[in-house]
Design a protein around this motif. Structure first.
Motif: not given
Length: 120
Positions: A75-84, A105-110, A114-118
């Motif tokens: 998911v983290w990488g996919d966000v970066g791909a969208q940004l790219t 960022v607290p673990q439960p919210k990480r 990412l989903q929000f940023v994506g």
């Protein structure tokens, strides 16, 4: 044809030495296999758009991986791909700053973050 591909590759990898690539590979392959595989898959995908963000993903992945499962790392990488796709330099900044930001960022919210940023 071969010379033009070589010139293009040299231009994309300008400033990246073989020792840098060796260090990246060693750091990646210290990760659990599923995390390393996810990082490499993502980098290959992103490199099809722009090489520099792909290299930054590979640099950042070992520092970011402890925060995520392999699926969350994707998911983290996919966000970066969208940004790219929109702006490779923004993607570079995203990958460079990810570990420092995620650490705060607290673990439960990480994953939620990412989903929000994506979605943006």
């Amino acid at each position: 044809m071969r010379d033009s591909r070589r010139s293009a590759l040299d231009a994309h990898l300008k400033g990246v030495s073989s020792s840098t690539l060796d260090v990246l590979a060693k750091r990646l392959f210290r990760l659990p296999a599923d995390h390393a595989r996810a990082a490499v898959d993502l980098a290959v995908h992103i490199a099809g758009i722009s090489v520099r963000p792909a290299l930054e993903l590979l640099r950042a992945a070992p520092d970011v991986a402890p925060f995520f499962t392999a699926d969350e790392l994707r998911v983290w990488g996919d966000v970066g791909a969208q940004l790219t796709k929109g702006n490779p330099e923004v993607a570079v900044d995203f990958f460079v700053s990810s570990a420092e930001v995620l650490e705060r960022v607290p673990q439960p919210k990480r994953l939620l973050l990412l989903q929000f940023v994506g979605k943006q």
